[in-house]
Design a protein around this motif. Sequence first.
Motif, PDB file in Angstrom:
ATOM      1  N   THR A  38      -8.461  -5.644 -12.621  1.00 47.54           N
ATOM      2  CA  THR A  38      -8.045  -4.514 -11.901  1.00 47.54           C
ATOM      3  C   THR A  38      -7.072  -3.957 -12.986  1.00 47.54           C
ATOM      4  OG1 THR A  38      -6.567  -5.263 -10.319  1.00 47.54           O
ATOM      5  CG2 THR A  38      -8.772  -4.772  -9.868  1.00 47.54           C
ATOM      6  N   ALA A  90     -14.834  -7.415   1.066  1.00 54.32           N
ATOM      7  CA  ALA A  90     -13.578  -6.551   1.130  1.00 54.32           C
ATOM      8  C   ALA A  90     -13.463  -5.872  -0.417  1.00 54.32           C
ATOM      9  CB  ALA A  90     -12.338  -7.486   1.179  1.00 54.32           C
ATOM     10  N   PHE A 127       1.002  -1.255  -0.090  1.00 56.46           N
ATOM     11  CA  PHE A 127      -0.188   0.070  -0.161  1.00 56.46           C
ATOM     12  C   PHE A 127       0.806   1.310  -0.071  1.00 56.46           C
ATOM     13  CE2 PHE A 127      -2.435   3.373   2.397  1.00 56.46           C
ATOM     14  CZ  PHE A 127      -3.635   3.330   1.646  1.00 56.46           C
ATOM     15  N   MET A 165      -5.245  -1.579  -0.840  1.00 56.35           N
ATOM     16  CA  MET A 165      -6.302  -1.199   0.155  1.00 56.35           C
ATOM     17  C   MET A 165      -7.187  -2.485   0.244  1.00 56.35           C
ATOM     18  SD  MET A 165      -8.114   2.393  -0.543  1.00 56.35           S
ATOM     19  CE  MET A 165      -8.637   2.252  -1.918  1.00 56.35           C
ATOM     20  N   LEU A 166      -7.304  -3.242  -0.850  1.00 53.60           N
ATOM     21  CA  LEU A 166      -7.973  -4.625  -0.841  1.00 53.60           C
ATOM     22  C   LEU A 166      -7.371  -5.444  -0.022  1.00 53.60           C
ATOM     23  CD1 LEU A 166     -10.296  -6.145  -2.268  1.00 53.60           C
ATOM     24  CD2 LEU A 166      -8.618  -6.708  -3.920  1.00 53.60           C
ATOM     25  N   PHE A 176      -5.225   0.940  -4.909  1.00 54.81           N
ATOM     26  CA  PHE A 176      -6.395   0.281  -4.823  1.00 54.81           C
ATOM     27  C   PHE A 176      -6.202  -1.246  -4.319  1.00 54.81           C
ATOM     28  CE2 PHE A 176     -10.012  -1.746  -6.754  1.00 54.81           C
ATOM     29  CZ  PHE A 176     -11.097  -1.126  -6.682  1.00 54.81           C
ATOM     30  N   GLN A 177      -5.150  -2.062  -5.055  1.00 59.32           N
ATOM     31  CA  GLN A 177      -4.758  -3.389  -4.762  1.00 59.32           C
ATOM     32  C   GLN A 177      -4.478  -3.471  -3.305  1.00 59.32           C
ATOM     33  OE1 GLN A 177      -2.149  -4.072  -7.663  1.00 59.32           O
ATOM     34  NE2 GLN A 177      -3.765  -4.576  -9.265  1.00 59.32           N
ATOM     35  N   THR A 231     -13.807  -2.141  -0.984  1.00 63.26           N
ATOM     36  CA  THR A 231     -12.677  -1.322  -1.648  1.00 63.26           C
ATOM     37  C   THR A 231     -13.006  -0.600  -2.744  1.00 63.26           C
ATOM     38  OG1 THR A 231     -11.352  -3.363  -1.274  1.00 63.26           O
ATOM     39  CG2 THR A 231     -10.292  -1.905  -2.652  1.00 63.26           C
ATOM     40  N   PHE A 239      -8.382  -4.368   3.460  1.00 62.66           N
ATOM     41  CA  PHE A 239      -9.867  -4.290   4.021  1.00 62.66           C
ATOM     42  C   PHE A 239     -10.109  -6.016   4.450  1.00 62.66           C
ATOM     43  CE2 PHE A 239     -10.905  -0.199   1.927  1.00 62.66           C
ATOM     44  CZ  PHE A 239     -10.970   0.412   3.134  1.00 62.66           C
ATOM     45  N   GLY A 253     -12.349   3.010  -2.855  1.00 56.99           N
ATOM     46  CA  GLY A 253     -11.532   3.257  -4.152  1.00 56.99           C
ATOM     47  C   GLY A 253     -12.154   4.693  -4.832  1.00 56.99           C
TER      48      GLY A 253
END
Lengths: 330, 360
Positions: free
Chosen positions: B312, B22, A126, B336-337, B333-334, B26, B340, B30
């Motif tokens: 994605t 999740a 991240f 964050m996935l 984004f990835q 996301t 979560f 996102g």
Amino acid sequence: MKTLTSINPVFVIVVVMVGAIPLLLSGTEINPVLLIASLMVAATPLLIAAIGELVVEKAGVLNLGVEGMMIVGAIAGFAISVETGSALVGALAAIVAGALLSLLFAFLTQFALANQVASGLALTLFGLGLSALMGQSYVGIRPPAMAKLDLPVISDLPVVGPILFSHDPILYVGIGLCAAVWGLLKFSRAGLVLRAVGENHDAAHALGYHVIRVRVLAIMFGGACAGLGGAYISLIRVPQWTEGMTAGIGWIALALVVFASWKPWRVLLGAYLFGGINVLQLNLQAAGIAIPVEYLAMSPYLITILVLVIMSADKSGAPASLGRSFHASQ
Amino acid sequence: MIYLEKRPQPSRSLSLLTPVYAVIITMIAGGLLFAALGKNPVEAIRTIFWDPLFGQYAFYYRPQLLVKGGPLVLIAIGLSLGFRAGIWNIGAEGQYIFGAICGAGVALALYPMDAFFIFPLMILAGALGGWAWAMIPAVLKVKFGTNEILVSLMLVYVADQLLAKMSLGLMKNPEGFGFPGSRNLQEYPSAHNAELIAGTGMHWGVVFAFIAVIFAYVLLNKHILGFNIRLTGEAPRAASFSGVKPSRLILFCLGMSGALAGLAGMFEVSGPSGQVNIDFAAGYGFTAIIVAFLGRLHPVGILLAGLLMALTYIGGDIAESQLGLPSAAIQVFQGMLLFFLLALDLLTNFRVRFKSGAAA
């Protein structure tokens, strides 16, 4: 016999590396005084990040997100410095950014009880993405410079001056941090509580210490240090912003904690050794010796592996609860 | 007062549902991120998740799903075996690179010979290369107790440098007008990992990915080795009492994941990418970590997660060219996935209770 086995590997590594330097330097035109001064600069981000991680691991938490927090600190410090025109404000912003990011890790591992290895990796992935996103408009800019220590007479002394008395303030902060962490862990009550939580969280909980609170604070301290270490790279060491510029220094910092057997002074020693290797290989690249550039660039990582192998026989310093989640119901 | 109560057994239904939750959360987060970047969030999410599959030019993008998903699934399957046993190979990127170098090396050494055995030989070399690269952390861990996380990761940087050296030195195309990079294997029929069915994106790497899914499923559910892997991860003490040898498990899991990552690299370099070059490594080895977790370390789950992650990537490319969304946004984004997903995992193992007054 006990002291012999615990000191030997470190001693051997130091002697071999220090012994190799004159050999490699012979025939090139590298000034040893400048070399030492620049190895201190190269070592500082590693030192600061590793000291932070040492405190985190002493509290029994393994945060593999150092690399992610460092790179976010690097861009946060860079961006704020450029916007405000003050490198010092930037460094403060990097501390805040690193600590904030580490809160995500703290939430995942301390409250959501997620796996620490996975959460740390998530933090790194991240952080790398976030920093690339934040840094888009900062490529190719020079940050404001940080004033260096300039004492009359003393800073101008030959040999001692450039090595000891003419660096930027954060370099001294790094050494001070190392001393402070050593002192606090060894002599203060807070250090005792921190170590208790790291060695046996159930016992610490039974004694009435707030295991989670101590760990969250330790994680935030680690994040703040990683952020500052990252900002040191983008503001002083390089100084500019490029994507992925920490290039594994966060991971080497993690290895350094193992190398140091969780002892602050050994972190200092290890950071200067790695800084030395890095500066040396960069100098050798510039001097154009027969070894190809790529193989020289590999050397810090290969030496890290080698050192890990030599040191991993001695796990006596590792906190007993390292990497284990704590929940009061268990 | 909110507090957590440990479930006697992890909830099965929630364990299946958390990845879905999740993904949804996301998408919302996102969307907020994209809005903060000044893009229309609904349009951005639609461009990423809908357009590649059902949009106007979907016929062009759909094959990419297999091209991008293949290596992700292949690597993630290997990683999941180790992750289940608590063996953390996070250097798949390095094994991927080294497998590609070995596979391409065979082809370049035999160029311009025309023979049927060249491609199988490359497959073997790719798998062996990845295996050998992963054996370094495995053997060091077994022999000296060295941390495999750090060693495997350090080797990614080493492999990166090696890749640079190869594309500028030994493997450089002699007819390449001085540009870095090897000969293009797509122009060498005996070594080209071509599409098997035109217009589907299906190449040998995808076939191997499907085989790996089936193999892993059988291994984990029907074979004693798979049982031992699961046992070691869930109850290490029980595993050691029942006579599981940790060192053999470490060698198997790391070796297997290395071989699969090496295969993925070899299929990529001989197919979609075509040449050994400085920018060959695209981060599949790291994204595969997210794929493995998103798929709950289960072979079928990994297959679905790999396809979603491929989506994605493709959608991110479209959003970049059409909406000007920065490519790093997809990386965020990835990431964050995975966050979560890890946070929501809490719900499978614990029950959230609300109670006034004194809590446990």
